[in-house]
Design an enzyme around this catalytic site. Structure first.
Site, short mmCIF file in Angstrom:
data_model
loop_
_atom_site.label_atom_id
_atom_site.label_comp_id
_atom_site.label_asym_id
_atom_site.label_seq_id
_atom_site.Cartn_x
_atom_site.Cartn_y
_atom_site.Cartn_z
N ASP A 128 0.60 -30.89 25.64
CA ASP A 128 1.26 -30.48 26.88
C ASP A 128 2.74 -30.29 26.59
OD1 ASP A 128 2.55 -30.63 29.55
OD2 ASP A 128 0.54 -31.14 30.24
N ILE A 129 3.31 -29.18 27.04
CA ILE A 129 4.73 -28.92 26.73
C ILE A 129 5.70 -29.68 27.63
CG2 ILE A 129 4.97 -26.72 25.48
CD1 ILE A 129 5.29 -25.49 28.35
N HIS A 163 -8.69 -28.15 32.86
CA HIS A 163 -8.20 -28.92 31.70
C HIS A 163 -8.21 -30.41 32.00
CE1 HIS A 163 -4.82 -27.64 34.25
NE2 HIS A 163 -4.26 -28.82 33.98
N HIS A 168 -6.31 -33.94 31.01
CA HIS A 168 -5.12 -34.53 30.40
C HIS A 168 -5.53 -35.80 29.66
CE1 HIS A 168 -1.90 -32.40 32.82
NE2 HIS A 168 -2.91 -32.25 33.66
P1 AMP Z 1 -1.99 -29.31 36.26
O1 AMP Z 1 -2.60 -27.93 36.44
O2 AMP Z 1 -1.40 -29.83 37.54
O3 AMP Z 1 -2.97 -30.29 35.65
O4 AMP Z 1 -0.78 -29.18 35.26
C1 AMP Z 1 -0.78 -28.25 34.20
C2 AMP Z 1 -0.19 -28.87 32.96
O5 AMP Z 1 -0.12 -27.83 31.98
C3 AMP Z 1 1.21 -29.46 33.11
O6 AMP Z 1 1.22 -30.80 32.63
C4 AMP Z 1 2.08 -28.52 32.26
O7 AMP Z 1 3.13 -29.19 31.61
C5 AMP Z 1 1.08 -27.97 31.26
N1 AMP Z 1 1.42 -26.66 30.74
C6 AMP Z 1 1.76 -25.55 31.44
N2 AMP Z 1 2.00 -24.51 30.62
C7 AMP Z 1 1.79 -24.97 29.36
C8 AMP Z 1 1.87 -24.39 28.06
N3 AMP Z 1 2.21 -23.10 27.89
N4 AMP Z 1 1.60 -25.16 26.97
C9 AMP Z 1 1.26 -26.46 27.13
N5 AMP Z 1 1.15 -27.07 28.33
C10 AMP Z 1 1.42 -26.35 29.43
#
Ligand code: AMP
Length: 132
Positions: free
Chosen positions: A29-30, A93, A95
């Site tokens: 996660d970025i 996804h 976490h």
């Molecule tokens: P959520 O949809 O609420 O579970 O959150 C989406 C997650 O994806 C967040 O923790 C972001 O930091 C992560 N995220 C969004 N874009 C990217 C990316 N390009 N690469 C890695 N992680 C990402």
């Protein structure tokens, strides 16, 4: 339009890869809550995790189960926490987050700011641990 995670799977935008197989992809996660915070996704783009077909859904958790111990080998922590939110990116996804307390799973906590070199080093270490 393809989700940002589909673009990652296709290599159209970069990611810090942790592991992949035919159906699943894991990457850092970025905006991590902790070093080693990893996302595990099906390569097939489905928005809501509970809309994923039975077999692909089971396989997603089986894949996450293989990734978690690799994170745990590299990042000192008590446990790997698992959660699904999905409010931000419309591509299902999981976490996986190294945790020492329940507060480490709180998404209202400030995110870590890591340098590219640090993300790369973490991803490489976890990849090696995953490869075993
Ligand atoms: P959520 O949809 O609420 O579970 O959150 C989406 C997650 O994806 C967040 O923790 C972001 O930091 C992560 N995220 C969004 N874009 C990217 C990316 N390009 N690469 C890695 N992680 C990402």
């Amino acid at each position: 339009m393809a989700s940002i995670f589909t673009k990652i799977v296709n290599g159209d935008i970069p990611s810090y890869k942790i592991a992949e197989d035919e159906n699943y992809y894991a990457f850092l996660d970025i905006n991590p809550l902790a070093k080693g915070h990893t996302l595990v996704i099906p390569k097939k783009e489905v928005d809501y995790i509970f809309d994923i077909g039975e077999e692909l859904y089971k396989g997603l958790f089986a894949f996450a189960r293989k990734v978690a111990p690799a994170i745990e080998k590299v990042i000192p922590c008590k446990r790997i926490g698992l959660t699904v939110i999905g409010l931000e990116v419309p591509h299902a996804h999981i976490h996986l987050i190294p945790i020492n307390s329940i507060y480490d799973m709180d998404f209202k906590q400030p995110k870590l700011k890591l340098e590219d070199t640090e993300f790369k080093a973490i991803a490489e270490s976890i990849r090696k641990a995953y490869a075993g």
